[in-house]
Design an enzyme around this catalytic site. Structure first.
Site, PDB file in Angstrom:
ATOM      1  N   CYS A   1      10.853  -5.311  -4.617  1.00 46.52           N
ATOM      2  CA  CYS A   1      11.120  -5.970  -5.900  1.00 46.52           C
ATOM      3  C   CYS A   1      12.571  -6.433  -5.988  1.00 46.52           C
ATOM      4  O   CYS A   1      12.857  -7.521  -6.499  1.00 46.52           O
ATOM      5  CB  CYS A   1      10.792  -5.029  -7.053  1.00 46.52           C
ATOM      6  SG  CYS A   1       9.035  -4.609  -7.189  1.00 46.52           S
TER       7      CYS A   1
ATOM      8  N   CYS B   1       3.007  -8.613  -2.473  1.00 44.40           N
ATOM      9  CA  CYS B   1       2.486  -7.913  -3.653  1.00 44.40           C
ATOM     10  C   CYS B   1       1.984  -8.850  -4.734  1.00 44.40           C
ATOM     11  O   CYS B   1       1.357  -8.407  -5.697  1.00 44.40           O
ATOM     12  CB  CYS B   1       3.552  -6.995  -4.245  1.00 44.40           C
ATOM     13  SG  CYS B   1       5.001  -7.909  -4.843  1.00 44.40           S
TER      14      CYS B   1
ATOM     15  N   CYS C   1       5.141  -6.264 -11.709  1.00 47.40           N
ATOM     16  CA  CYS C   1       5.177  -4.878 -12.163  1.00 47.40           C
ATOM     17  C   CYS C   1       6.461  -4.567 -12.925  1.00 47.40           C
ATOM     18  O   CYS C   1       7.379  -5.379 -13.000  1.00 47.40           O
ATOM     19  CB  CYS C   1       5.054  -3.942 -10.965  1.00 47.40           C
ATOM     20  SG  CYS C   1       6.461  -4.031  -9.839  1.00 47.40           S
TER      21      CYS C   1
ATOM     22  N   ASP D   1       3.829 -10.502  -6.816  1.00 50.77           N
ATOM     23  CA  ASP D   1       4.801 -10.630  -7.904  1.00 50.77           C
ATOM     24  C   ASP D   1       5.569 -11.952  -7.765  1.00 50.77           C
ATOM     25  O   ASP D   1       5.670 -12.519  -6.677  1.00 50.77           O
ATOM     26  CB  ASP D   1       5.796  -9.470  -7.880  1.00 50.77           C
ATOM     27  CG  ASP D   1       5.159  -8.154  -8.297  1.00 50.77           C
ATOM     28  OD1 ASP D   1       3.999  -8.180  -8.736  1.00 50.77           O
ATOM     29  OD2 ASP D   1       5.827  -7.110  -8.173  1.00 50.77           O
TER      30      ASP D   1
END
Length: 322
Positions: A131, A54, A81, A56
């Site tokens: 995450c 992603c 995010c 991140d």
């Protein structure tokens, strides 16, 4: 006055209120410096981890008391995010007060669970579980830096499900111990495949080396072979009781015959075993499904079944469809 939230709309109903609050007001966001370390007589650790799936990334700061290995303070910076912020904040909070060895044992499941409003409802939607995985991985990076080892040294097993951090060994053991027969059962017992589902089968959003459907099929096949070997190495088939004979036959049928019949939508059931006047063991079976009424049930299929049973159990077995 209404509470100021970054989130609105039904799409956010899948996020817990804790997650929403931490997106807006993280408690441990920031950085720690060498000055902070000197002031507290601790060692500063700064570790980074990025998620390729992603984009991140997260940076984790620790102040560690080298005399006790206890993490006295922890902060983070997150480049990603809102869920990454909430997960990283929760992760940093969980680290404080633990030894480095204890912190390494914090899993992404611990992080996600700590963000739940209630134990039964997930804190984030499945596609956001990565995450919390990122939060888990940056802990390993920090611990590795502190101990002077590689992060991989903390990973002793092959991880199949990154979301739930479930290993290949665990999945195989659970299948065997509980005689699991479906991927859904694996998920119920281990949480593997419950979130992003990339590990369930090929074709998900992330390519995996191992998939649950393949692990299940391979483990079940190995279990069937072991049962067959056990039956083959036991007492002579012809001398067994009828109950033990039927059990041995059923295990062999499960391993060698039924998978073939299932592919065509058929099956069979064992009715009885009787000793014939000519010394043969007459095995009475009934075809089911697509096999019922099929012409090969009295020719090719029958010969194949009989041949497998004779080769593996006893040459005296005779199969009789009813």
């Amino acid at each position: 006055m209404a509470k100021n939230n970054l989130i609105s709309g039904s799409i956010w109903d899948e996020y817990s209120q804790k997650v929403q609050d931490l997106m807006n007001n993280p408690r441990h966001m920031g950085e720690l410096t060498e000055e902070d370390a000197k002031a507290t007589n601790t060692k500063l650790i700064v570790a980074d981890f990025g998620a390729e799936s992603c984009g991140d990334a997260v940076r984790l700061y620790w102040l560690v008391d080298e005399a006790t290995n206890i993490i006295k303070d922890a902060k983070f910076k997150s480049f990603g995010c809102g869920t990454a912020i909430a997960s990283s904040d929760t992760m940093a909070g969980l680290c404080i007060g633990k030894t480095v060895d204890e912190a390494v044992k914090i899993t992404n499941i611990d992080v996600e669970f700590a963000m739940r409003d209630n134990p039964e409802t997930p804190a984030v939607p499945p596609q956001k579980m990565h995450c919390s995985v990122m939060a888990y991985d940056v802990i390993k990076a920090a611990a590795a830096q502190y101990k002077g080892v590689n992060p991989e040294d903390f990973e002793e097993e092959i991880i199949v499900c990154e979301c739930a951090r479930v290993s290949l060994k665990t999945i195989k053991e659970v299948i065997r111990l509980n005689d699991l027969k479906s991927v859904e059962q694996i998920t119920q017992y281990t949480k593997a495949g419950a979130f992003c589902k990339s590990c369930v089968r090929a074709g998900g959003h992330e390519k995996r080396e191992y998939y649950l459907v393949d692990i299940l099929a391979e483990t079940r096949a190995q279990m069937d072979k072991e049962r067959l070997a056990k039956a083959t190495l036991s007492d002579n088939f012809d001398d067994l009781t009828v109950v033990k004979q039927i059990k041995a036959v059923e295990e062999l049928l499960d391993a060698e015959i039924r998978p073939m019949l299932h592919m065509d939508g058929g099956d069979l059931e064992v009715i009885d075993i009787q000793k014939g006047n000519d010394g043969m063991c007459d095995l009475y079976i009934r075809y089911l499904g697509a096999c019922s009424g099929c012409s090969s049930g009295s020719t090719g299929t029958l010969y194949a079944i009989e041949n497998v049973l004779q080769e593996n159990l006893s040459p005296n077995i005779r199969v009789i469809p009813v």
